[in-house]
Every structure is written in structure tokens, then in C-alpha cells.
Design a protein around this motif. Structure first.
Motif, PDB file in Angstrom:
ATOM      1  N   ALA A 234      60.520 -83.205  83.571  1.00  0.00           N
ATOM      2  CA  ALA A 234      60.999 -82.070  84.368  1.00  0.00           C
ATOM      3  C   ALA A 234      62.393 -81.627  83.906  1.00  0.00           C
ATOM      4  N   ARG A 235      63.253 -82.576  83.540  1.00  0.00           N
ATOM      5  CA  ARG A 235      64.593 -82.210  83.068  1.00  0.00           C
ATOM      6  C   ARG A 235      64.519 -81.426  81.764  1.00  0.00           C
ATOM      7  N   THR A 236      63.679 -81.866  80.844  1.00  0.00           N
ATOM      8  CA  THR A 236      63.547 -81.123  79.575  1.00  0.00           C
ATOM      9  C   THR A 236      62.959 -79.743  79.819  1.00  0.00           C
ATOM     10  N   ALA A 237      62.052 -79.617  80.783  1.00  0.00           N
ATOM     11  CA  ALA A 237      61.477 -78.306  81.092  1.00  0.00           C
ATOM     12  C   ALA A 237      62.543 -77.370  81.655  1.00  0.00           C
ATOM     13  N   ARG A 238      63.453 -77.908  82.481  1.00  0.00           N
ATOM     14  CA  ARG A 238      64.516 -77.060  83.035  1.00  0.00           C
ATOM     15  C   ARG A 238      65.485 -76.609  81.939  1.00  0.00           C
ATOM     16  N   ARG A 239      65.820 -77.499  81.002  1.00  0.00           N
ATOM     17  CA  ARG A 239      66.708 -77.094  79.904  1.00  0.00           C
ATOM     18  C   ARG A 239      66.047 -76.010  79.060  1.00  0.00           C
ATOM     19  N   LEU A 240      64.759 -76.164  78.811  1.00  0.00           N
ATOM     20  CA  LEU A 240      64.043 -75.155  78.038  1.00  0.00           C
ATOM     21  C   LEU A 240      64.036 -73.820  78.765  1.00  0.00           C
ATOM     22  N   ALA A 241      63.914 -73.861  80.084  1.00  0.00           N
ATOM     23  CA  ALA A 241      63.911 -72.623  80.869  1.00  0.00           C
ATOM     24  C   ALA A 241      65.266 -71.918  80.791  1.00  0.00           C
ATOM     25  N   ARG A 242      66.360 -72.685  80.752  1.00  0.00           N
ATOM     26  CA  ARG A 242      67.688 -72.060  80.660  1.00  0.00           C
ATOM     27  C   ARG A 242      67.859 -71.328  79.336  1.00  0.00           C
ATOM     28  N   TRP A 243      67.372 -71.909  78.259  1.00  0.00           N
ATOM     29  CA  TRP A 243      67.464 -71.214  76.971  1.00  0.00           C
ATOM     30  C   TRP A 243      66.518 -70.020  76.923  1.00  0.00           C
ATOM     31  N   THR A 244      65.430 -70.085  77.645  1.00  0.00           N
ATOM     32  CA  THR A 244      64.555 -68.921  77.748  1.00  0.00           C
ATOM     33  C   THR A 244      65.275 -67.776  78.442  1.00  0.00           C
ATOM     34  N   ALA A 245      66.108 -68.084  79.427  1.00  0.00           N
ATOM     35  CA  ALA A 245      66.905 -67.051  80.083  1.00  0.00           C
ATOM     36  C   ALA A 245      67.893 -66.415  79.112  1.00  0.00           C
ATOM     37  N   ALA A 246      68.482 -67.233  78.218  1.00  0.00           N
ATOM     38  CA  ALA A 246      69.383 -66.672  77.203  1.00  0.00           C
ATOM     39  C   ALA A 246      68.639 -65.729  76.273  1.00  0.00           C
ATOM     40  N   SER A 248      66.213 -63.833  77.200  1.00  0.00           N
ATOM     41  CA  SER A 248      66.071 -62.586  77.952  1.00  0.00           C
ATOM     42  C   SER A 248      67.342 -61.741  77.876  1.00  0.00           C
ATOM     43  N   LEU A 249      68.507 -62.410  77.887  1.00  0.00           N
ATOM     44  CA  LEU A 249      69.768 -61.680  77.734  1.00  0.00           C
ATOM     45  C   LEU A 249      69.841 -60.996  76.367  1.00  0.00           C
ATOM     46  N   ALA A 250      69.407 -61.711  75.336  1.00  0.00           N
ATOM     47  CA  ALA A 250      69.412 -61.128  73.994  1.00  0.00           C
ATOM     48  C   ALA A 250      68.495 -59.915  73.930  1.00  0.00           C
ATOM     49  N   LEU A 251      67.352 -59.994  74.601  1.00  0.00           N
ATOM     50  CA  LEU A 251      66.439 -58.860  74.622  1.00  0.00           C
ATOM     51  C   LEU A 251      67.074 -57.678  75.335  1.00  0.00           C
ATOM     52  N   GLY A 252      67.805 -57.926  76.418  1.00  0.00           N
ATOM     53  CA  GLY A 252      68.465 -56.832  77.115  1.00  0.00           C
ATOM     54  C   GLY A 252      69.508 -56.145  76.255  1.00  0.00           C
ATOM     55  N   ILE A 253      70.276 -56.936  75.487  1.00  0.00           N
ATOM     56  CA  ILE A 253      71.311 -56.334  74.627  1.00  0.00           C
ATOM     57  C   ILE A 253      70.687 -55.527  73.510  1.00  0.00           C
ATOM     58  N   ALA A 254      69.654 -56.097  72.868  1.00  0.00           N
ATOM     59  CA  ALA A 254      69.075 -55.434  71.698  1.00  0.00           C
ATOM     60  C   ALA A 254      68.132 -54.297  72.077  1.00  0.00           C
ATOM     61  N   GLY A 255      67.455 -54.417  73.231  1.00  0.00           N
ATOM     62  CA  GLY A 255      66.448 -53.418  73.562  1.00  0.00           C
ATOM     63  C   GLY A 255      66.861 -52.412  74.614  1.00  0.00           C
ATOM     64  N   GLN A 256      67.592 -52.865  75.635  1.00  0.00           N
ATOM     65  CA  GLN A 256      67.945 -51.964  76.733  1.00  0.00           C
ATOM     66  C   GLN A 256      69.308 -51.289  76.532  1.00  0.00           C
ATOM     67  N   VAL A 297      58.561 -59.826  69.297  1.00  0.00           N
ATOM     68  CA  VAL A 297      59.043 -60.793  68.306  1.00  0.00           C
ATOM     69  C   VAL A 297      59.879 -61.876  68.960  1.00  0.00           C
ATOM     70  N   MET A 298      60.674 -61.531  69.965  1.00  0.00           N
ATOM     71  CA  MET A 298      61.474 -62.562  70.631  1.00  0.00           C
ATOM     72  C   MET A 298      60.603 -63.532  71.409  1.00  0.00           C
ATOM     73  N   GLN A 299      59.589 -63.003  72.061  1.00  0.00           N
ATOM     74  CA  GLN A 299      58.692 -63.877  72.801  1.00  0.00           C
ATOM     75  C   GLN A 299      57.920 -64.790  71.863  1.00  0.00           C
ATOM     76  N   ALA A 300      57.472 -64.237  70.734  1.00  0.00           N
ATOM     77  CA  ALA A 300      56.689 -65.029  69.792  1.00  0.00           C
ATOM     78  C   ALA A 300      57.541 -66.096  69.119  1.00  0.00           C
ATOM     79  N   LEU A 301      58.725 -65.705  68.609  1.00  0.00           N
ATOM     80  CA  LEU A 301      59.578 -66.683  67.946  1.00  0.00           C
ATOM     81  C   LEU A 301      60.156 -67.686  68.931  1.00  0.00           C
ATOM     82  N   GLY A 302      60.429 -67.241  70.131  1.00  0.00           N
ATOM     83  CA  GLY A 302      61.041 -68.137  71.103  1.00  0.00           C
ATOM     84  C   GLY A 302      60.089 -69.165  71.660  1.00  0.00           C
ATOM     85  N   SER A 303      58.793 -68.879  71.675  1.00  0.00           N
ATOM     86  CA  SER A 303      57.837 -69.852  72.217  1.00  0.00           C
ATOM     87  C   SER A 303      56.876 -70.340  71.139  1.00  0.00           C
ATOM     88  N   ALA A 304      56.087 -69.427  70.581  1.00  0.00           N
ATOM     89  CA  ALA A 304      55.120 -69.832  69.560  1.00  0.00           C
ATOM     90  C   ALA A 304      55.812 -70.361  68.313  1.00  0.00           C
TER      91      ALA A 304
END
Length: 592
Positions: A234-246, A248-256, A297-304
Motif C-alpha cells: 500500500a505504501r508503494t502504491a501511494r508513492r506511485l500515485a503521488r508521481w502520477t499526480a506530478a 498530471s501537472l506536466a500535462l496541464g503545463i504542456a497541454g492547457q 503519450v504521457m499516459q502511455a509512457l507514465g504507466s505502460a
């Protein structure tokens, strides 16, 4: 995670360089497909400026028709892309399957005594298919992103160079931030996978050794260890989720952010003679091309992408450490010490019957049996005749359907508060937990044991060479690195060291060679207490005081010589058929 990247990157480049035709086919069709991206904004801008705003509706519709045709051509180009993709993906899958099979066969040939590698099934199915699908998705996404961005930027340049000043800086910042998250995300993805595998290994060990866990009273300790692994995952899953949030921030800067900057800068652009159609065309490039491409591309590289990196590392990163087989003990058996006095509890079965479920045929029926204090009894018989059921009843893991079982005059019951001081059961699948060697050996000794007693037990069961190889008594123990025979040796040493006066061995030496099995059984025979052994080999019966033969509803009890004369089933089991003595054996166990 940089080391796996540096190791896998050259292999990936060699793999791609070996397939130039597939790359050229995909690049050609992708270039044609990017024409749709270019025309999507360019046609909208000209339809507005040269058509509708100029009062020429037909011209505007014609430009929109051009954009529609580009969409159709882009879809046709996608079919060609998939043909080239198959020439990349299928060879990768074939190579991974060959590598997994070769590695598994190599490990099996190198150490035939090693238990079957059941994880190879997962690598051949789930992990190779995961690598195949992830690789295919990444190729498609990366190709689409490159050509989409190229088409959009070229379209913005063709409309007005000033548009690039608004769009490119936030695009680059967002992409840089996203790339900076890839390595941490891969590291945490790898940690999550390891935590998940550790939990799966723990659950598998507990499942196979469940009888041992319950018989030893290790439920609470085992549950605590399992809960700790659940929390770690569960701890590793939470750390992974925090980087997933980062991400999302990158997507907002580059796309929005480019959209917001474009709308803010529109008055300035209009003062520089930028047309309304050009602004709308730029907005079309941003919302219809760049934003979807960035998100994909961010979703694919970030997870897959990180998942693919971890899976490829495991599939191609070399074979896991192979546990060395325990050196066989010296063929000369240790000298027989003076026989210990008759100590230990009396084990009594009084008309004991047991069946698994209501309406099921009894496995044991009306069994009357007395095992005297200090006696060594061996139980033999075909599979399914109730041998393990008998030890389960004696250990208190099972309750007779009718009749009763008495150990030293008391009904046995499985303990839930800790190790049982009165009896110990070692089943076929022994339970060894993560910890030190000493902790595993002393688990059944709540009050500890003196060093000389530990050394005596190690020597008695032949455990010394394994302990030395593992690094000594205080070395950390990884159950996954042990063979089944090594686990059984550790469990036998634990039982030999325990103060329990009743030892139940339910095929507890089935993964040992005959010499090691004989040494272990002699050690328990010479240990004070009562011993009941469910035999894996008929040679065990020759070392017993008496032998119980189970054959469904019939039982026979006697010495080896008596049963050879009087029991046809035992003669078959022992390979000593003698038709001259058909009479029934002397028996103290009867099944009514």
C-alpha cells in the motif's frame, strides 16, 4: 532504475536497427497520416479568412471538405501503420518466449533437484503478453505523438511564426517536467511490483504450509507478517500515485497552458495583423491535435512505459539465484547412542471415525489404536487411506466425527496462542518464514535453547552444511531461495530442537534423499518422546517399533517381520510377497 535503462537501451536499439523495413513502412504511413493534423488547423483558418468572413461560403465549405478528406486519408494511413507494427511486435514476443524457455531449461538442467519453477508460467503468459502489448502501445503512441506534433508545429508556422512563441515554451517546460518524472515513476513501479510479488510469495508459502502454521501455533505471527507485506504494498502504491499526480501537472503545463496563453495573447497577435482565422486555426491545433497527443503519450509512457521497463528487466535480466542443493550427509550413519528411556505421551484412538463433510464416506472408521510412550510408530498404506488424517487428529487440527482421540489422557486441540509445547507436526509442505536461521529453528522453543542443544539438533538431522552455506545461525533467510528439501531440513531441525514430547512426521522427509531421510528418522528415534511417522518410503518401516497398515476400512498392526508374513498389502508395499503364510497378522489396531 538508471542501470536497467542503460542495460536495456542498447538491446532495444539493436532490435530496432535489425528491422529497418518495418520502421520505414511505419514512418511513411505516419507521415501521410500527419497530413491530417496539418490540414485540420490550416483548412479551418482558410475556411474562415478566405471563405466565410470574406462572404464566400462555397470557398469556406471547400476548405472544410479538404479537412474532411484528410481525416479519411488519415484513417486509411492508420491501416498501413498497423501492418508495420506487426513486423516489430511479434518478433519481440517470440524472442522473449525463447529467452524465458531457454533460461528455465538451463536452470532445470543445472540443478535437477530444484523444485519446479512455477513462476515460468507467468513469465510465458502474463509477462510476455504484457511486454508485447505495452511495446505495441508505446510504438503507436510515440509514433503518433512525433508526427502529430510535427504536423501541428508546421501548421502553426505556416499560419504565423509568432504563434510558436506562444505555444512552444510551455510545451517544452511541460515535456521536461514529464520526462523528469519517468525515472522516479519507474523506480516506484518496480518497488510496487516487488512488494506485490513478496506478498504473493508469502501467501503461497502460507497456503502450502497451512497445516504446519496451525500445528505450530504460528497463526498470529504469520498474520502479522502478511499484514506488514500488505502495508508495504500500500505504501508503494501511494508513492506511485503521488508521481502520477506530478504527471498530471506536466500535462496541464504542456497541454492547457498554451491555450490560456493563446487566448491572453490574442490582442497582441491581432495588432501584429494576425487574422481571426489564424487564431482559430491555432486553437484547433492546440485542442484537437496537441492536447490529445500529449495526454496519450504521457499516459502511455507514465504507466505502460514504466511497466514495460520493469517487465523487460525481469524477463531479460538473467536468471534468479539458484539455491544450491544441500550436500548429502556422510553415508555412514552416526553411531547409535544408548536408547533413551520410554518417555512421551500415550496416543490413543478409541473407535475414532472421521469423514470430510456430512454424508461423505469415512476416511477412518472405528479406529482403535494405542501408541505407547516412547514408541516409534510408522504408518503406511496407499494414497487416500487416512494417513494424513490420522496425524491431523493427533495434532488437534481435526476433530473426530465420532469416537475420541486422547494424548496423555487429554483431547488434543490446535493452539491459537503460540507454539504447542506438547506436540509438533511437520507436514509434507513445511513452513519456513522470512527471518534469521536461528529464529526459524527456535520458533518452537518459547524459552529458547542453549547453544549446545542447537548444535546437537543441527548435527542430528544433518542440517549443519545448509546452515553454513546460508551464512550461519544469524544469517537472514529467504524462503524463496530454498528448495523443498532444504525447507524440510530446517523444519525437521526446528521440531528436533523443540521440547514437544510427541512428534508427528507426515511425509516430512519426502523431498530428502534416502540417506538424509534415514539420518533424520534416526535422529527423531533417538530423541526422547513418542514418534509417529507417515512413511514416504517403505524403508522407514524397517526402522520402526511397530507399523500400522491402513487400507480403507481395514488396518493391520505389527512389526516388519510379522506384517511380511501376515499382511498381503504390506508384502506388496515392501516388495516381499510370500504366499506361504495367509493367516491374518497379530493386530492391536482394528477397524470395525
Amino acid at each position: 532504475m538508471t542501470a536497467p535503462v542503460h542495460r536495456l537501451l542498447p538491446r532495444a536499439l539493436r532490435f530496432l536497427r535489425a528491422r529497418p523495413r518495418a520502421l520505414l513502412v511505419m514512418a511513411g504511413w505516419s507521415a501521410l497520416e500527419s497530413g491530417h493534423t496539418f490540414l485540420s488547423g490550416y483548412a479551418v483558418a482558410h475556411a474562415l479568412d478566405a471563405g466565410f468572413l470574406a462572404g464566400r461560403t462555397g470557398t469556406g465549405l471547400a476548405w472544410l471538405a479538404v479537412a474532411a478528406v484528410a481525416v479519411v486519408l488519415g484513417g486509411a494511413a492508420g491501416r498501413g501503420v498497423f501492418r508495420g507494427l506487426a513486423e516489430l511486435v511479434e518478433p519481440l514476443r517470440d524472442r522473449l518466449v525463447r529467452g524465458v524457455v531457454t533460461a528455465a531449461l538451463g536452470r532445470a538442467v543445472a540443478d535437477p533437484s530444484r523444485p519446479a519453477d512455477t513462476a515460468v508460467v507467468s513469465r510465458l503468459t502474463n509477462q510476455t503478453e504484457l511486454a508485447r502489448d505495452s511495446f505495441a502501445g508505446l510504438v503507436l503512441v510515440a509514433r503518433s505523438f512525433v508526427f502529430t506534433v510535427a504536423g501541428a508545429l508546421f501548421g502553426l508556422l505556416s499560419l504565423a511564426p509568432e504563434l510558436l512563441l506562444v505555444v512552444v515554451p510551455p510545451l517544452l517546460v511541460g515535456l521536461a517536467l514529464f520526462l523528469a518524472t519517468l525515472v522516479p515513476m519507474a523506480r516506484h513501479q518496480r518497488a510496487f511490483l516487488h512488494a506485490d510479488e513478496a506478498l504473493a510469495a508469502q501467501l503461497g508459502a502460507v497456503t502450502t504450509g497451512l497445516r504446519d502454521v496451525v500445528a505450530c501455533g504460528a497463526q498470529r505471527r504469520t498474520a502479522a507478517r502478511t499484514y506488514a507485506l500488505i502495508e508495504a504494498e500500500a505504501r508503494t502504491a501511494r508513492r506511485l500515485a503521488r508521481w502520477t499526480a506530478a504527471r498530471s501537472l506536466a500535462l496541464g503545463i504542456a497541454g492547457q497552458l498554451p491555450v490560456l496563453l493563446l487566448l491572453t495573447a490574442t490582442p497582441w497577435l491581432m495588432r501584429r495583423h494576425l487574422t481571426t482565422g489564424a487564431v482559430l486555426g491555432a486553437l484547433t491545433y492546440l485542442t484537437q491535435a496537441l492536447q490529445p497527443a500529449l495526454q496519450t503519450v504521457m499516459q502511455a509512457l507514465g504507466s505502460a512505459g514504466t511497466r514495460l521497463l520493469v517487465v523487460l528487466e525481469r524477463l531479460t535480466g538473467g536468471a534468479p539465484p539458484v539455491p544450491h542443493p544441500t550436500p548429502p550427509p556422510h553415508p555412514t550413519p552416526p553411531p547409535e547412542p544408548t536408547a533413551p528411556p520410554a518417555t512421551g505421551p500415550r496416543v490413543e484412538f478409541r473407535a475414532a471415525t472421521f469423514s470430510y463433510g456430512t454424508g461423505a464416506q469415512p476416511v477412518l472408521r472405528d479406529l482403535d489404536l494405542t501408541v505407547e510412550p516412547g514408541e516409534h510408530l510408522v504408518v503406511v498404506g496407499p494414497s487416500g487411506t487416512g494417513k494424513s488424517t490420522l496425524t491431523g487428529l493427533a495434532a488437534g487440527l481435526l476433530t473426530p466425527t465420532s469416537g475420541e482421540v486422547r494424548i496423555a489422557g487429554q483431547a488434543p486441540s490446535a493452539t491459537t496462542t503460540g507454539p504447542d509445547r506438547h506436540r509438533v507436526l511437520i507436514p509434507q509442505q513445511a513452513y519456513v518464514f522470512t527471518g534469521t536461521v536461528r529464529e526459524n529453528l527456535l520458533y518452537l522453543c518459547p524459552d529458547g535453547a542453549p547453544p549446545q542443544a542447537v548444535e546437537a539438533s543441527l548435527d542430528a538431522v544433518g542440517l549443519g552444511p545448509l546452515v553454513d552455506r546460508l551464512g550461519g545461525l544469524d544469517a537472514p533467510l529467504d524462503p524463496a531461495a530454498l528448495s523443498q528439501g532444504e525447507r524440510q531440513l530446517l523444519a525437521l531441525g526446528r521440531a528436533h530442537l523443540s521440547p514437544a514430547p510427541l512428534v508427528l512426521l507426515d511425509e516430512a522427509t519426502c523431498h530428502l534423499d534416502p540417506a538424509a531421510e534415514e539420518r533424520a528418522e534416526r535422529a527423531f528415534r533417538n530423541r526422547p518422546g513418542t514418534l509417529v511417522v507417515v512413511a514416504h518410503r517403505i524403508s522407514s518401516a524397517r526402522r520402526a517399533d511397530r507399523i500400522l497398515v491402513l487400507d480403507g476400512t481395514h488396518t493391520a498392526l505389527g512389526t516388519h517381520a510379522e506384517l511380511l508374513r501376515c499382511s498381503p498389502l504390506y508384502r506388496d508395499l515392501a516388495g516381499g510377497w510370500d504366499p506361504r503364510r495367509p493367516e491374518r497378522p497379530r493386530t492391536e489396531a482394528r477397524s470395525r
